[in-house]
Design a protein around this motif. Structure first.
Motif, short mmCIF file in Angstrom:
data_model
loop_
_atom_site.label_atom_id
_atom_site.label_comp_id
_atom_site.label_asym_id
_atom_site.label_seq_id
_atom_site.Cartn_x
_atom_site.Cartn_y
_atom_site.Cartn_z
N PRO A 193 0.84 -1.21 0.00
CA PRO A 193 0.00 0.00 0.00
C PRO A 193 0.87 1.26 0.00
O PRO A 193 1.93 1.29 0.63
CB PRO A 193 -0.81 -0.12 1.30
N VAL A 194 0.39 2.29 -0.71
CA VAL A 194 1.11 3.56 -0.78
C VAL A 194 0.10 4.69 -0.56
O VAL A 194 -0.99 4.68 -1.14
CB VAL A 194 1.81 3.75 -2.14
N ALA A 242 5.23 10.84 0.12
CA ALA A 242 4.53 9.57 -0.06
C ALA A 242 5.01 8.61 1.01
O ALA A 242 6.16 8.68 1.47
CB ALA A 242 4.77 9.01 -1.45
N VAL A 243 4.14 7.69 1.42
CA VAL A 243 4.48 6.69 2.43
C VAL A 243 4.14 5.32 1.86
O VAL A 243 3.02 5.09 1.41
CB VAL A 243 3.71 6.92 3.75
N ARG A 244 5.11 4.42 1.88
CA ARG A 244 4.92 3.06 1.37
C ARG A 244 5.09 2.08 2.52
O ARG A 244 5.98 2.24 3.36
CB ARG A 244 5.94 2.78 0.25
N PHE A 245 4.27 1.03 2.53
CA PHE A 245 4.29 0.03 3.60
C PHE A 245 4.69 -1.32 3.01
O PHE A 245 3.85 -2.07 2.51
CB PHE A 245 2.91 -0.06 4.26
N GLY A 252 6.78 -0.08 11.46
CA GLY A 252 8.14 0.42 11.70
C GLY A 252 9.01 0.41 10.47
O GLY A 252 10.02 1.12 10.42
N PHE A 253 8.64 -0.38 9.45
CA PHE A 253 9.44 -0.46 8.24
C PHE A 253 8.86 0.37 7.10
O PHE A 253 9.25 0.21 5.95
CB PHE A 253 9.58 -1.92 7.79
N ALA A 254 7.91 1.24 7.41
CA ALA A 254 7.34 2.11 6.39
C ALA A 254 8.42 2.99 5.79
O ALA A 254 9.33 3.47 6.48
CB ALA A 254 6.23 2.97 6.98
N VAL A 255 8.33 3.22 4.48
CA VAL A 255 9.32 4.00 3.74
C VAL A 255 8.68 5.31 3.30
O VAL A 255 7.57 5.32 2.75
CB VAL A 255 9.83 3.22 2.51
N ALA A 257 8.12 6.27 -3.39
CA ALA A 257 6.78 6.85 -3.45
C ALA A 257 5.89 6.16 -4.47
O ALA A 257 4.67 6.39 -4.48
CB ALA A 257 6.88 8.34 -3.78
N GLY A 258 6.46 5.34 -5.34
CA GLY A 258 5.67 4.69 -6.38
C GLY A 258 5.17 5.65 -7.43
O GLY A 258 4.12 5.42 -8.05
N THR A 259 5.89 6.74 -7.69
CA THR A 259 5.46 7.76 -8.64
C THR A 259 6.57 8.05 -9.65
O THR A 259 7.72 7.63 -9.48
CB THR A 259 5.08 9.06 -7.92
N VAL A 260 6.19 8.80 -10.69
CA VAL A 260 7.15 9.25 -11.70
C VAL A 260 7.28 10.76 -11.61
O VAL A 260 6.27 11.47 -11.52
CB VAL A 260 6.69 8.84 -13.12
#
Length: 667
Positions: free
Chosen positions: A161-162, A169-172, A179-182, A358-361
């Motif tokens: 999930p993002v 942006a937050v990615r899990f 705790g490992f969210a990026v 962030a999963g974006t361009v």
């Protein structure tokens, strides 16, 4: 998670570890573990993973926290290489361990699908334990002011999930573990951003966009400055672009500034583009396009109407909750190639970067003028141009690590030059193959099905390169060239077996592009392509930006050469009367906006009548009647009615063109 297992650490891949620390530490820790110099992992009954490194440093990673929640006696600030080495050593030991007994017989040899989970399933107690009470308190203050999040929910093809927030942006990447969210937020705001993302997923209930918090005040309606922008658009529409003078342009500049000051980012960007079209016409520049001007006017009306609608998500339509600029902390980007745009006197480069965290361009733009004495053999030399201190061809095919990057609301990228070694560039290598979904697509049809319910482009967020992805290919078939359209096409298949048409059109500023593309496709070693993904006439179409050929990134627009290679001819395209009629309708409406509704020529009105008749024959009776109503108002000398009817027709035609492209030919 049980005390005898640390599956959360097994889920951390190299990309996630690099985002949680940095790539240099991950590489060093990987070398040490591979050489046998890593710690020996041991698991406590409570789930704490411990290890002692050869240099004497002792590491402990308790469950329920991230790497920054662990401890190491080395004394280094933040996440040190010893913690990463312990994770890698634990993964190495788990991979070497014999498999345990399977309590149930396997139903299939196929791998189990990745679990789909939502961070919103975790309660505030787990959230506070992961990020700390201070971060949760700071997040509550933001919640009181209100915020909007765009969410990419987990699904089997993309289990991470993002959440896209205004500032980051937050990615899990690890199910059930916060705790490992990026995130690309600054370290002192990391916990706050994770909390906001969790609350957004909790409130979304599957929706792609959610707005939380804020004072519950009466709906203020459409912002007055947006009404002012619409008034200027009406003036432009009545008088026409041919009669737009410096006074109107100055008023548009003023309104654009007011829109930006009020964080109405999408209308502000729209007005910026509108000014650009008027300036291009005033300069008689080739980048003025009447159809583009008409679409901008239609978009302004569409956003104004959507913002006024009681059920509209005003933040989504106007961009009011977006940050104008977001500084990115030490960010790692992967280049996806570039495109060269041209006019008679200018060139511009658009360099595309994947932001995996962030999963974006993101898009980096750079323009330059073409000297008057530039001779044809020397025209195409963009590869050697320098941007932010680096060659364009290196940026377009490299991994970029920057400490001075800034992202705009529209996902445009800025790279600073004021700090020494603030931006470094290294070759892409295998980074394309490691990109997370949806940056990397393996099932084109599945991806397009997930996009089927999104709003029309006229009211979507104005995100640059929203449709650019890397597609993993399994086959390239049937390369051909349409000489009339100057378009090279090839049939390709993704790894799920879906077919698509890869199509690129000749640009005189890039004479060697089609030759380079044909050579790459014919080499038989293309594994990936970065491309804009869209539906046209019932087909999936990929407009290529770059290709991964035998492990090397090839950017056709940067390829040298005169473009003299003979290419196999293509069969003529089949006729589509609906698409032809809608395209003609847009061109006619654009012609009216160009001339002005007060004084259109007789030929334009006759063209309007013919187009309405063609649409009616194609079954588009409502659209045809709007064109007839517009013609009646103009002939009756009723500019007010004409100014109301033109936007109705333009919005309908623009949405119909988009819908027809995406649905034509489907069963």
């Amino acid at each position: 998670m049980s005390a005898g297992s640390r599956d959360d650490l097994l889920a951390l891949d190299a990309e996630t570890l690099a985002a949680l620390a940095n790539r240099g530490l991950v590489k060093r820790a990987t070398r040490e573990v591979a050489a046998g110099d890593g710690p020996a992992p041991a698991l406590d009954p409570d789930g704490t993973l411990r290890g002692t490194c050869p240099d004497g440093s002792t590491v402990a990673l308790p469950p329920g926290t991230g790497l920054d929640g662990g401890s190491c006696t080395c004394g280094a600030p933040g996440v040190c290489r010893h913690r990463i080495a312990l994770v890698l050593a634990h993964q190495r030991a788990a991979a070497a361990a014999p498999p345990g007994p399977d309590p149930l017989p396997a139903a299939s040899d196929a791998p189990a699908p990745a679990p789909c989970w939502s961070p919103g399933a975790l309660d505030d107690e787990a959230l506070t334990a992961a990020v700390g009470a201070r971060a949760v308190t700071a997040a509550r203050r933001t919640l009181e002011r209100g915020y909007t999040a765009r969410l990419h929910h987990a699904h089997p093809d993309d289990p991470q999930p993002v959440a896209e927030l205004a500032a980051c942006a937050v990615r899990f990447p690890v199910p059930g573990e916060l705790g490992f969210a990026v995130t690309d937020a600054a370290q002192d705001r990391r916990g706050e951003m994770i909390a906001l993302a969790v609350w957004a997923f909790r409130a979304a209930d599957g929706r792609p966009t959610v707005t939380l918090g804020g004072r519950r005040e009466p709906d203020p309606g459409v912002p007055p400055v947006l009404d002012a922008a619409l008034g200027l658009a009406r003036e432009l529409l009545l008088d026409g672009a041919v009669h737009a003078g410096p006074v109107l342009t100055a008023d548009l500049h003023r309104v654009r500034g007011e829109l930006a000051d009020r964080s109405l980012h999408w209308p502000a960007g729209l007005v910026t583009d509108l000014i650009g079209q008027l300036d291009a016409y005033a300069a008689r520049a080739a980048d003025h396009r009447p159809e583009e001007l008409a679409l901008l006017l239609a978009e302004l009306h569409a956003r104004h109407r959507a913002a006024a609608h009681p059920g509209a998500l005003r933040a989504e339509v106007l961009g009011v909750r977006e940050a104008a600029e977001t500084p990115l902390r030490r960010v790692r980007l992967t280049a996806l190639g570039c495109r060269i745009r041209s006019t008679a006197t200018t060139r511009s480069a658009e360099v595309y970067f994947a932001h995996p965290a962030a999963g974006t361009v993101l898009v980096l733009r750079h323009g330059w003028d073409v000297p008057d004495d530039d001779h044809p053999p020397a025209v195409h030399l963009p590869a050697a141009r320098r941007i932010a201190g680096h060659r364009l061809d290196a940026l377009a095919t490299g991994n970029v690590v920057s400490e001075s990057a800034v992202r705009s609301a529209a996902h445009e990228l800025g790279l600073g030059r004021g700090r020494i070694a603030a931006t470094t560039v290294t070759p892409v290598g295998s980074s394309w193959t490691d990109l997370p979904a949806p940056l990397l697509l393996t099932d084109l049809d599945g991806h397009l099905r997930r996009l089927a319910g999104r709003p029309p482009r006229l009211i979507r967020p104005r995100i640059t390169a929203e449709s650019l992805h890397v597609v993993r290919l399994s086959a390239v078939e049937g390369i051909r060239y349409d000489a009339a359209a100057q378009c090279l096409e090839a049939e390709v298949r993704d790894t799920a077996g879906n077919t698509a048409t890869l199509a690129a059109t000749h640009d005189p500023a890039c004479p060697g592009a089609l030759d380079a593309l044909a050579a790459a496709l014919g080499a038989g070693t293309v594994t990936h392509v970065s491309a804009t993904v869209r539906r046209t006439g019932g087909r999936t179409v990929l407009e290529p930006v770059a290709l991964l050929v035998g492990g090397t990134v090839v950017v056709p627009d940067l390829a040298p050469g005169p473009g003299s290679t003979a290419l196999a001819p293509a069969a003529p395209p089949s006729a589509d009367p609906v698409a032809t009629g809608l395209t003609e309708a847009l061109a006619t409406l654009a012609d009216l906006a160009h001339q002005g509704l007060r004084r259109p020529g007789h030929a334009t009105l006759a063209r309007l009548d013919r187009t309405a008749a063609r649409l009616n024959r194609s079954g588009l009776a409502t659209t045809a009647e709007l064109l007839r109503a517009l013609a009646r108002a103009i002939r009756a000398g009723d500019p007010d009615t004409a100014a109301r009817t033109w936007p109705d027709a333009a919005v309908r035609v623009a949405v119909a063109i988009e819908a027809h492209r995406e649905t034509a030919g489907r069963a």
